[in-house]
Design a protein around this motif. Structure first.
Motif, PDB file in Angstrom:
ATOM      1  N   CYS A   1      -4.054  -0.700  -0.221  1.00 56.20           N
ATOM      2  CA  CYS A   1      -4.708  -1.819   0.455  1.00 56.20           C
ATOM      3  C   CYS A   1      -6.226  -1.577   0.370  1.00 56.20           C
ATOM      4  CB  CYS A   1      -4.256  -1.907   1.914  1.00 56.20           C
ATOM      5  SG  CYS A   1      -4.838  -0.555   2.937  1.00 56.20           S
TER       6      CYS A   1
ATOM      7  N   HIS B   1      -7.447   1.459   2.647  1.00 60.61           N
ATOM      8  CA  HIS B   1      -7.133   2.798   2.146  1.00 60.61           C
ATOM      9  C   HIS B   1      -7.831   3.080   0.818  1.00 60.61           C
ATOM     10  CE1 HIS B   1      -3.625   3.186   5.084  1.00 60.61           C
ATOM     11  NE2 HIS B   1      -4.421   4.221   5.281  1.00 60.61           N
TER      12      HIS B   1
ATOM     13  N   MET C   1       0.180   4.237   0.985  1.00 60.84           N
ATOM     14  CA  MET C   1      -0.002   5.186   2.083  1.00 60.84           C
ATOM     15  C   MET C   1       1.108   4.974   3.112  1.00 60.84           C
ATOM     16  SD  MET C   1      -2.395   7.062   1.117  1.00 60.84           S
ATOM     17  CE  MET C   1      -2.683   8.065   2.572  1.00 60.84           C
TER      18      MET C   1
ATOM     19  N   CYS D   1       0.845  -1.200   0.000  1.00 62.05           N
ATOM     20  CA  CYS D   1       0.000   0.000   0.000  1.00 62.05           C
ATOM     21  C   CYS D   1       0.882   1.252   0.000  1.00 62.05           C
ATOM     22  CB  CYS D   1      -0.905  -0.013   1.235  1.00 62.05           C
ATOM     23  SG  CYS D   1      -1.941   1.452   1.370  1.00 62.05           S
TER      24      CYS D   1
ATOM     25  N   CYS E   1       1.737   2.145   5.972  1.00 64.13           N
ATOM     26  CA  CYS E   1       0.673   1.141   5.971  1.00 64.13           C
ATOM     27  C   CYS E   1       1.248  -0.238   5.645  1.00 64.13           C
ATOM     28  CB  CYS E   1      -0.419   1.502   4.969  1.00 64.13           C
ATOM     29  SG  CYS E   1      -1.707   0.238   4.892  1.00 64.13           S
TER      30      CYS E   1
HETATM   31 ZN   LIG Z   1      -3.101   0.969   3.216  1.00 58.51          ZN
END
Ligand SMILES: [Zn+2]
Ligand SMILES: [Zn+2]
Length: 204
Positions: free
Chosen positions: A173, A176, A134, A132, A137
């Motif tokens: 993911c 998110h 972000m 992911c 994460c």
């Molecule tokens: Zn994520």
């Protein structure tokens, strides 16, 4: 089912099972169910002037018995019990119809979630891998084949003139990804600008 002797509850349950089987989808909205089956419902006991209320009441009974579950407070139900629904796996045509009938913003999320490893989805995973994007994460998991589960997301949505180009793609993911589409405006914009920043520096 012998219509003459059937109770309202038997009748409604059979109608629900047929409806879900036909659409290969367990979840339905009361209003759509009513609209799509109104002729059949009104023909069941023609003397009953308030068939819709009767149907709603039976859905409550079925829910109390655990045959149905309430998904939300706006009349969305889901049918329970494997034994009563054949054709469990959504067939592709039903899925395509489901996606087509969704509003543009929702449609994009559905397409991104279901499209696997072709075209732009493949491109994004090759470029960004399976973690992911972000910050911090670690929320991905392994699938049966050992590969990591990740979803591809258009940073600027296609319905807002975003492109299927590498600088507009990201990998997220499932959590998110949902946030990127459904969180409040401020959160969505924060995610978008974060992803734009990462994608831009990766594509320099
Ligand atoms: Zn994520
Ligand atoms: Zn997305």
């Amino acid at each position: 089912m012998n219509i003459e002797n059937a109770t309202w509850k038997d009748f409604v349950l059979e109608l629900v099972v047929d409806y879900c089987t036909k659409r290969t989808m367990r979840t339905f909205h009361y209003k759509d169910f009513l609209k799509d089956n109104l002729t059949t419902i009104e023909a069941f006991r023609p003397a009953n002037r308030n068939a819709p209320a009767k149907v709603r009441q039976q859905l409550q009974f079925l829910r109390n018995e655990g045959r149905l579950t309430f998904v939300d407070n706006r009349g969305t139900y889901t049918l329970r019990g494997r034994d009563i629904l054949e054709g469990e796996l959504p067939n592709e045509n039903a899925l395509i119809e489901h996606i087509k009938s969704a509003p543009p913003d929702k449609r994009e999320y559905l397409v991104e979630t279901y499209v696997r490893d072709v075209g732009w989805a493949k491109l994004a995973k090759e470029k960004y891998g399976h973690n992911c994007m972000m910050d911090g994460c670690g929320n991905t998991f392994r699938k049966n084949d050992g590969s990591r589960y990740i979803e591809v997301h258009h940073i600027v949505p296609l319905h807002k003139n975003g492109e299927d180009a590498i600088w507009n793609l990201s990998v997220l993911c499932a959590h998110h990804h949902k946030m990127a589409h459904y969180a409040d405006n401020r959160t969505r914009l924060l995610i978008q600008s974060e992803l734009l920043r990462i994608a831009e520096s990766a594509c320099e």
